[in-house]
Design a protein around this motif. Sequence first.
Motif, PDB file in Angstrom:
ATOM      1  N   GLU A  39       0.816  -1.224   0.000  1.00  0.00           N
ATOM      2  CA  GLU A  39       0.000   0.000   0.000  1.00  0.00           C
ATOM      3  C   GLU A  39       0.843   1.265   0.000  1.00  0.00           C
ATOM      4  N   GLU A  40       2.127   1.151   0.329  1.00  0.00           N
ATOM      5  CA  GLU A  40       3.012   2.318   0.317  1.00  0.00           C
ATOM      6  C   GLU A  40       3.565   2.619  -1.078  1.00  0.00           C
ATOM      7  N   HIS A  41       3.240   1.752  -2.062  1.00  0.00           N
ATOM      8  CA  HIS A  41       3.795   1.904  -3.409  1.00  0.00           C
ATOM      9  C   HIS A  41       2.667   1.904  -4.449  1.00  0.00           C
ATOM     10  N   ALA A  42       2.744   2.856  -5.348  1.00  0.00           N
ATOM     11  CA  ALA A  42       1.717   3.002  -6.374  1.00  0.00           C
ATOM     12  C   ALA A  42       2.047   2.115  -7.570  1.00  0.00           C
ATOM     13  N   MET A  43       1.763   0.820  -7.424  1.00  0.00           N
ATOM     14  CA  MET A  43       1.977  -0.110  -8.532  1.00  0.00           C
ATOM     15  C   MET A  43       1.056  -1.303  -8.348  1.00  0.00           C
ATOM     16  N   ALA A  44       0.873  -2.033  -9.424  1.00  0.00           N
ATOM     17  CA  ALA A  44       0.024  -3.223  -9.372  1.00  0.00           C
ATOM     18  C   ALA A  44       0.684  -4.276  -8.476  1.00  0.00           C
ATOM     19  N   LEU A  45      -0.139  -5.049  -7.789  1.00  0.00           N
ATOM     20  CA  LEU A  45       0.366  -6.056  -6.868  1.00  0.00           C
ATOM     21  C   LEU A  45       1.314  -7.052  -7.535  1.00  0.00           C
ATOM     22  N   PRO A  46       1.029  -7.571  -8.735  1.00  0.00           N
ATOM     23  CA  PRO A  46       1.986  -8.495  -9.356  1.00  0.00           C
ATOM     24  C   PRO A  46       3.375  -7.876  -9.564  1.00  0.00           C
ATOM     25  N   SER A  47       3.407  -6.607  -9.925  1.00  0.00           N
ATOM     26  CA  SER A  47       4.695  -5.917 -10.084  1.00  0.00           C
ATOM     27  C   SER A  47       5.404  -5.780  -8.747  1.00  0.00           C
ATOM     28  N   PHE A  48       4.646  -5.462  -7.723  1.00  0.00           N
ATOM     29  CA  PHE A  48       5.233  -5.313  -6.392  1.00  0.00           C
ATOM     30  C   PHE A  48       5.764  -6.650  -5.879  1.00  0.00           C
ATOM     31  N   LEU A  49       5.043  -7.719  -6.148  1.00  0.00           N
ATOM     32  CA  LEU A  49       5.488  -9.049  -5.708  1.00  0.00           C
ATOM     33  C   LEU A  49       6.812  -9.444  -6.355  1.00  0.00           C
ATOM     34  N   LYS A  50       7.046  -8.977  -7.574  1.00  0.00           N
ATOM     35  CA  LYS A  50       8.337  -9.241  -8.227  1.00  0.00           C
ATOM     36  C   LYS A  50       9.482  -8.612  -7.436  1.00  0.00           C
ATOM     37  N   HIS A  51       9.250  -7.423  -6.895  1.00  0.00           N
ATOM     38  CA  HIS A  51      10.263  -6.772  -6.067  1.00  0.00           C
ATOM     39  C   HIS A  51      10.536  -7.588  -4.803  1.00  0.00           C
ATOM     40  N   LEU A  52       9.475  -8.067  -4.173  1.00  0.00           N
ATOM     41  CA  LEU A  52       9.655  -8.881  -2.970  1.00  0.00           C
ATOM     42  C   LEU A  52      10.416 -10.163  -3.288  1.00  0.00           C
ATOM     43  N   ARG A  53      10.084 -10.783  -4.433  1.00  0.00           N
ATOM     44  CA  ARG A  53      10.781 -12.009  -4.835  1.00  0.00           C
ATOM     45  C   ARG A  53      12.268 -11.769  -5.047  1.00  0.00           C
ATOM     46  N   LYS A  54      12.584 -10.645  -5.682  1.00  0.00           N
ATOM     47  CA  LYS A  54      13.987 -10.297  -5.948  1.00  0.00           C
ATOM     48  C   LYS A  54      14.753 -10.116  -4.634  1.00  0.00           C
ATOM     49  N   LEU A  55      14.129  -9.463  -3.665  1.00  0.00           N
ATOM     50  CA  LEU A  55      14.760  -9.279  -2.360  1.00  0.00           C
ATOM     51  C   LEU A  55      14.943 -10.612  -1.636  1.00  0.00           C
ATOM     52  N   GLU A  56      13.958 -11.466  -1.769  1.00  0.00           N
ATOM     53  CA  GLU A  56      14.038 -12.784  -1.117  1.00  0.00           C
ATOM     54  C   GLU A  56      15.099 -13.661  -1.786  1.00  0.00           C
ATOM     55  N   GLU A  57      15.177 -13.627  -3.107  1.00  0.00           N
ATOM     56  CA  GLU A  57      16.183 -14.401  -3.834  1.00  0.00           C
ATOM     57  C   GLU A  57      17.596 -13.969  -3.460  1.00  0.00           C
ATOM     58  N   ALA A  58      17.762 -12.694  -3.174  1.00  0.00           N
ATOM     59  CA  ALA A  58      19.070 -12.166  -2.782  1.00  0.00           C
ATOM     60  C   ALA A  58      19.389 -12.471  -1.317  1.00  0.00           C
ATOM     61  N   GLY A  59      18.395 -12.961  -0.594  1.00  0.00           N
ATOM     62  CA  GLY A  59      18.610 -13.283   0.814  1.00  0.00           C
ATOM     63  C   GLY A  59      18.482 -12.092   1.742  1.00  0.00           C
ATOM     64  N   LEU A  60      17.941 -10.990   1.242  1.00  0.00           N
ATOM     65  CA  LEU A  60      17.806  -9.787   2.052  1.00  0.00           C
ATOM     66  C   LEU A  60      16.592  -9.821   2.970  1.00  0.00           C
ATOM     67  N   ILE A  61      15.573 -10.565   2.572  1.00  0.00           N
ATOM     68  CA  ILE A  61      14.369 -10.678   3.398  1.00  0.00           C
ATOM     69  C   ILE A  61      13.954 -12.142   3.497  1.00  0.00           C
ATOM     70  N   THR A  62      13.172 -12.410   4.512  1.00  0.00           N
ATOM     71  CA  THR A  62      12.573 -13.736   4.669  1.00  0.00           C
ATOM     72  C   THR A  62      11.065 -13.568   4.720  1.00  0.00           C
ATOM     73  N   THR A  63      10.358 -14.647   4.466  1.00  0.00           N
ATOM     74  CA  THR A  63       8.906 -14.588   4.498  1.00  0.00           C
ATOM     75  C   THR A  63       8.369 -15.744   5.334  1.00  0.00           C
ATOM     76  N   LEU A  64       7.298 -15.462   6.016  1.00  0.00           N
ATOM     77  CA  LEU A  64       6.600 -16.469   6.806  1.00  0.00           C
ATOM     78  C   LEU A  64       5.142 -16.439   6.377  1.00  0.00           C
ATOM     79  N   LYS A  65       4.625 -17.599   5.971  1.00  0.00           N
ATOM     80  CA  LYS A  65       3.234 -17.664   5.529  1.00  0.00           C
ATOM     81  C   LYS A  65       2.401 -18.282   6.637  1.00  0.00           C
ATOM     82  N   ASN A  66       1.360 -17.561   7.025  1.00  0.00           N
ATOM     83  CA  ASN A  66       0.426 -18.040   8.035  1.00  0.00           C
ATOM     84  C   ASN A  66      -0.972 -17.952   7.434  1.00  0.00           C
ATOM     85  N   GLY A  67      -1.471 -19.072   6.943  1.00  0.00           N
ATOM     86  CA  GLY A  67      -2.732 -19.061   6.214  1.00  0.00           C
ATOM     87  C   GLY A  67      -2.528 -18.366   4.887  1.00  0.00           C
ATOM     88  N   ARG A  68      -3.309 -17.326   4.651  1.00  0.00           N
ATOM     89  CA  ARG A  68      -3.179 -16.576   3.404  1.00  0.00           C
ATOM     90  C   ARG A  68      -2.312 -15.328   3.550  1.00  0.00           C
TER      91      ARG A  68
END
Length: 115
Positions: A39-68
């Motif tokens: 919500e802090e970025h003016a872009m479509a969610l699929p585009s934003f998810l690509k940024h998160l994936r890139k950060l995760e692939e680089a090992g800069l962030i981790t993700t935890l999934k709890n349900g959805r």
Amino acid sequence: MAKYDSQLDLLFNALSDPTRRAILTRLSHGDATTTSLAEEHAMALPSFLKHLRKLEEAGLITTLKNGRVRTYALSPNALNPVQHWLHEQQAMWETRLNQLEDYALNLQRKRKNES
């Protein structure tokens, strides 16, 4: 010359984008869900998810999934390879500049003694 380091390439690639750097800055204040980050970025969610994936692939962030709900966090020590590389570069340049300074001072002394 430093050896090739694919992890370093991933890190610099991930850090090269202002959106990804903004995400890291936001996560430095605490973990956040996909929705709150997006919500802090003016872009479509699929585009934003690509940024998160890139950060995760680089090992800069981790993700935890709890349900959805996915929650993202900074990875501790993820920037250590970048810091190590920068330290090596700084040491190399300091050595080179010190050598140049010594050469210039010796040249100056030599010219002074000749006159």
